[in-house]
Design an enzyme around this catalytic site. Structure first.
Site, PDB file in Angstrom:
ATOM      1  N   HIS A 129       0.727  -1.167  -0.226  1.00  0.00           N
ATOM      2  CA  HIS A 129      -0.413   0.157   0.178  1.00  0.00           C
ATOM      3  C   HIS A 129       1.033   1.255   0.209  1.00  0.00           C
ATOM      4  O   HIS A 129       0.172   2.326  -0.211  1.00  0.00           O
ATOM      5  CB  HIS A 129      -0.800   0.057   1.275  1.00  0.00           C
ATOM      6  CG  HIS A 129      -1.362   1.333   1.264  1.00  0.00           C
ATOM      7  ND1 HIS A 129      -2.365   1.760   1.367  1.00  0.00           N
ATOM      8  CD2 HIS A 129      -0.935   2.400   2.027  1.00  0.00           C
ATOM      9  CE1 HIS A 129      -3.481   3.008   1.220  1.00  0.00           C
ATOM     10  NE2 HIS A 129      -2.132   3.126   2.222  1.00  0.00           N
ATOM     11  N   HIS A 133       1.540   4.471  -2.875  1.00  0.00           N
ATOM     12  CA  HIS A 133       1.245   5.638  -2.413  1.00  0.00           C
ATOM     13  C   HIS A 133       2.621   6.543  -3.302  1.00  0.00           C
ATOM     14  O   HIS A 133       2.568   7.907  -4.288  1.00  0.00           O
ATOM     15  CB  HIS A 133       1.068   6.269  -1.350  1.00  0.00           C
ATOM     16  CG  HIS A 133      -0.086   5.703  -0.672  1.00  0.00           C
ATOM     17  ND1 HIS A 133      -1.087   6.987  -0.996  1.00  0.00           N
ATOM     18  CD2 HIS A 133      -0.376   5.445   0.625  1.00  0.00           C
ATOM     19  CE1 HIS A 133      -2.368   6.948  -0.370  1.00  0.00           C
ATOM     20  NE2 HIS A 133      -1.826   5.980   0.472  1.00  0.00           N
ATOM     21  N   GLY A 153      -2.860   9.103   7.471  1.00  0.00           N
ATOM     22  CA  GLY A 153      -3.328   8.630   8.700  1.00  0.00           C
ATOM     23  C   GLY A 153      -2.441   7.929   9.342  1.00  0.00           C
ATOM     24  O   GLY A 153      -1.625   8.011  10.230  1.00  0.00           O
ATOM     25  N   ASP A 182      -5.847  13.558  14.511  1.00  0.00           N
ATOM     26  CA  ASP A 182      -7.204  12.960  15.390  1.00  0.00           C
ATOM     27  C   ASP A 182      -6.835  12.543  16.826  1.00  0.00           C
ATOM     28  O   ASP A 182      -8.374  12.946  17.213  1.00  0.00           O
ATOM     29  CB  ASP A 182      -7.483  11.578  14.790  1.00  0.00           C
ATOM     30  CG  ASP A 182      -7.559  11.936  13.479  1.00  0.00           C
ATOM     31  OD1 ASP A 182      -7.693  12.596  13.043  1.00  0.00           O
ATOM     32  OD2 ASP A 182      -7.384  10.580  12.911  1.00  0.00           O
ATOM     33  N   ASP A 306      -6.716   7.430   0.345  1.00  0.00           N
ATOM     34  CA  ASP A 306      -6.482   5.294   0.188  1.00  0.00           C
ATOM     35  C   ASP A 306      -7.562   5.600  -0.612  1.00  0.00           C
ATOM     36  O   ASP A 306      -8.688   5.094  -0.577  1.00  0.00           O
ATOM     37  CB  ASP A 306      -6.640   4.084   1.481  1.00  0.00           C
ATOM     38  CG  ASP A 306      -5.695   4.925   2.327  1.00  0.00           C
ATOM     39  OD1 ASP A 306      -4.762   5.339   2.583  1.00  0.00           O
ATOM     40  OD2 ASP A 306      -5.931   4.146   3.365  1.00  0.00           O
ATOM     41  N   GLN A 377      24.199  25.245  -1.645  1.00  0.00           N
ATOM     42  CA  GLN A 377      22.661  24.619  -0.976  1.00  0.00           C
ATOM     43  C   GLN A 377      22.713  23.207  -0.585  1.00  0.00           C
ATOM     44  O   GLN A 377      22.583  22.242  -0.790  1.00  0.00           O
ATOM     45  CB  GLN A 377      21.575  25.187  -1.412  1.00  0.00           C
ATOM     46  CG  GLN A 377      19.727  24.809  -1.120  1.00  0.00           C
ATOM     47  CD  GLN A 377      19.717  25.817  -0.051  1.00  0.00           C
ATOM     48  OE1 GLN A 377      19.838  27.085  -0.025  1.00  0.00           O
ATOM     49  NE2 GLN A 377      20.411  25.424   0.997  1.00  0.00           N
ATOM     50  N   ALA A 381      21.450  25.003   4.423  1.00  0.00           N
ATOM     51  CA  ALA A 381      22.465  26.081   5.000  1.00  0.00           C
ATOM     52  C   ALA A 381      22.941  26.449   3.181  1.00  0.00           C
ATOM     53  O   ALA A 381      22.877  25.402   2.751  1.00  0.00           O
ATOM     54  CB  ALA A 381      22.723  26.237   5.785  1.00  0.00           C
ATOM     55  N   VAL A 383      26.053  27.035   2.164  1.00  0.00           N
ATOM     56  CA  VAL A 383      27.501  27.240   2.079  1.00  0.00           C
ATOM     57  C   VAL A 383      28.549  27.951   1.359  1.00  0.00           C
ATOM     58  O   VAL A 383      28.251  27.162   0.423  1.00  0.00           O
ATOM     59  CB  VAL A 383      28.267  25.856   2.507  1.00  0.00           C
ATOM     60  CG1 VAL A 383      29.629  25.174   3.164  1.00  0.00           C
ATOM     61  CG2 VAL A 383      26.625  25.012   4.073  1.00  0.00           C
ATOM     62  N   ASP A 481      22.575  14.525  13.690  1.00  0.00           N
ATOM     63  CA  ASP A 481      21.659  13.806  12.429  1.00  0.00           C
ATOM     64  C   ASP A 481      23.134  13.532  11.193  1.00  0.00           C
ATOM     65  O   ASP A 481      23.834  13.534  10.656  1.00  0.00           O
ATOM     66  CB  ASP A 481      21.277  15.518  11.515  1.00  0.00           C
ATOM     67  CG  ASP A 481      21.198  15.478  10.146  1.00  0.00           C
ATOM     68  OD1 ASP A 481      21.088  14.097   9.626  1.00  0.00           O
ATOM     69  OD2 ASP A 481      21.251  16.088   9.312  1.00  0.00           O
TER      70      ASP A 481
END
Length: 581
Positions: A129, A133, A153, A182, A306, A377, A381, A383, A481
């Site tokens: 599924h 998408h 969802g 929700d 969906d 880019q 940021a 540089v 990161d």
């Protein structure tokens, strides 16, 4: 089969709330337009109160699936009679959503798909599924190799293709974006679905500051939802909280999408999932892509929620690649991860490089090193390079609310300067910070390394990163990161303009950690494990063969860390959560 003639596939979708069937025809566009070649029939489950109730959803699926499948079959018969004569089978294959989703609903869909395939004596195709998408966006946009943000969802994640599979580059650490919203609206007593109601009320709201949690390309919604509920309970105007909620949640999704574009070098982004119908989310993503020179595409609404149309379209591609299922092997998988799917219907190309750290300057190489006068880019940021120094400017991000953007730019600039220096004091190679201007989001530091780790992926380099992460974790902070774009490799510069550098003669090969802007101080093993998880995801997304590299990083971390087993046990828990299921 005769590949020269049209192909018709009947698709059936039923992972949660939408009982849907569709027919897709790969006909000559001169006879039928692409829009006309997908006919979708959907009967949506609408709970009386609260969110989706699995038992009620299954009951609805049981009643609605036969009707929508019958409608799709009739359309297929009409198309077959129109073009191929009445003696032709109306369909060539049946595709169904095999997962992820609610088990009782998936089983009803699978039963209907098997019965239909047997009735017409045609092959069966099991579709993931979430990959559907992604693929409907790629199909409709004509993009070659985009990054995809799925915002639905029960799910929220960033995917990209490499070496025959879609890789999960980032994902929610707790719940899907639609489900998170929700939960907030149920607290207010609003009916399902809550997203459109929040969007409508936000139009009259003003900014409210809420938690903002991004870890690499992963993100979390639990804290912001709790804070939003508390804000309403404390008397904040509902319209203002709805406005602030959208500004934070969608900015988080947009930020991780930009990080994924930067990591992979792709210059294409597609959006999928029911939450993708939100105008503010689309506006943010479009603004981000425009700012960094990338292309953005979101399908029309009928392909975002969906729907069986995306199942039929991907099913046709899989069928043409002979990727079908015997009936006896067609069991559903409610935890079906998109990175478990062998991508048989695509050529085995890697990322497109047209968006690789968009360069503004005279040199057009994508080595990440930079030359005097260049501007790169990156994820957030710009540089520039001059005389052995790097100037990093966190320019305002046009997609983020000004108040939120100002806060993040200041905080991240301060943290990057502080943690870069702290890591260096702990013995981890990092650039020397020459100057810092938090108010304007500017850092000046020593230029280090000759390339990104992404361009020189070896076990020795990866072991270095494992040791470096263990060192900073033992010192009580995380990088935040640690991707293959935020590690620089190469010989240490023999000369530097830095007045603070004393080691000017070293020539050893070094592996440097850079860009600590998402880092923070912590003594929580879960945070250390998330650091490792982010690094693992970036290896999986950029390496041709990630397994030896993952093992090397783990081995080095275990050897260097003072408490590796606690952290690695937490990492195994994170990996086993299946957070976007």
């Amino acid at each position: 089969m005769d590949r020269s003639r049209s192909l018709r596939v009947l698709g059936i979708e039923g992972t949660a709330w939408a009982a849907s069937a569709a027919v897709f025809e790969t006909s000559d566009p001169t006879r039928r337009t692409d829009d006309e070649r997908v006919e979708i029939y959907t009967d949506a489950y609408e709970p009386d109160s609260g969110g989706i109730h699995p038992r009620e959803a299954a009951e609805h699926m049981h009643e609605a699936i036969p009707e929508v499948v019958a409608q799709a079959r009739e359309t297929a018969r009409e198309w077959a009679g129109e073009y191929d004569g009445r003696d032709r089978q109306p369909i060539d294959a049946v595709a169904f959503s095999r997962g992820p989703g609610l088990g009782p609903c998936l089983r009803i869909v699978a039963t209907a798909a098997r019965a239909t395939a047997q009735r017409f004596d045609v092959p069966l195709v099991g579709v993931n599924h979430m990959v559907a998408h992604l693929e409907i966006g790629r199909h409709r946009s004509g993009f070659d190799s985009p990054v995809c943000l799925n915002a639905s969802g029960a799910n929220a994640h960033v995917l990209g293709y490499r070496n025959g599979r879609y890789r999960v580059l980032g994902e929610t650490m707790d719940t899907g974006v639609g489900n998170a919203i929700d939960k907030f609206t149920r607290h207010l007593g609003w009916s399902h679905p809550g997203g459109p109601k929040v969007e409508e009320r936000a139009k009259d709201g003003e900014f409210v500051d809420l938690p903002y949690v991004v870890k690499g390309m992963d993100f979390s919604f639990s804290g912001i939802m709790s804070a939003a509920k508390q804000a309403v309970d404390n008397g904040e105007a509902v319209e203002d909280v709805c406005f602030g909620l959208q500004e934070h949640v969608f900015a988080m999704l947009t930020e991780v999408s930009e990080r994924a574009l930067s990591l992979t070098g792709s210059g294409q982004l597609v959006l999928g999932g029911g939450v993708a119908q939100n105008d503010r989310l689309r506006e943010m993503l479009e603004s981000m892509c425009e700012q960094r020179g990338a292309d953005f595409y979101a399908p029309e609404a009928r392909f975002l929620r969906d729907n069986a149309g995306m199942i039929a379209v991907l099913g046709a591609k899989m069928f043409e690649a002979d990727d079908t299922l015997p009936i006896e092997e067609s069991r559903i998988d409610s935890n079906f991860r998109p990175d478990q799917v062998p991508v048989t219907w695509r050529e085995d190309e890697d990322w497109t490089a047209d968006g690789d750290s968009v360069r503004v300057g005279k040199d057009d190489r994508a080595d990440g090193g930079g030359h005097a006068g260049d501007a790169l880019q990156g994820a957030e940021a710009t540089v520039t390079f001059e005389d052995g120094l790097v100037t990093k400017r966190r320019n305002p991000r046009t997609y983020r609310h000004e108040t939120l953007d100002d806060r993040l730019r200041r905080e991240r600039t301060r943290l990057e300067a502080r943690l870069t220096s702290q890591a260096r004091r702990e013995g981890v190679p990092t650039p020397v910070i020459e100057d810092v201007d938090p108010e304007n989001g500017v850092l000046v530091y020593q230029r280090v390394g000759e390339a990104d780790l992404r361009d020189d992926l070896t076990e020795a380099r990866v072991r270095d990163v494992g040791r470096h992460l263990a060192t900073i974790h033992d010192a009580g902070f995380v990088h935040g990161d640690p991707t293959t774009r935020n590690v620089r490799v190469g010989r240490e510069a023999s000369e530097t303009r830095s007045s603070k550098t004393t080691d000017n003669a070293a020539t050893a090969e070094r592996t440097y950690l850079i860009d600590f802007g998402l880092g923070y101080f912590t003594d929580d093993a879960e945070d250390y494990a998330m650091d490792l998880h982010v690094f693992d995801q970036s290896l999986t997304g950029t390496a041709d063969d990630a397994e030896p590299l993952l093992a090397a990083a783990r081995e080095a971390y275990r050897a260097e860390s003072s408490d590796p087993e606690t952290v690695l046990e937490r990492l195994r828990e994170i990996e086993g959560r299946g957070r976007y299921q």
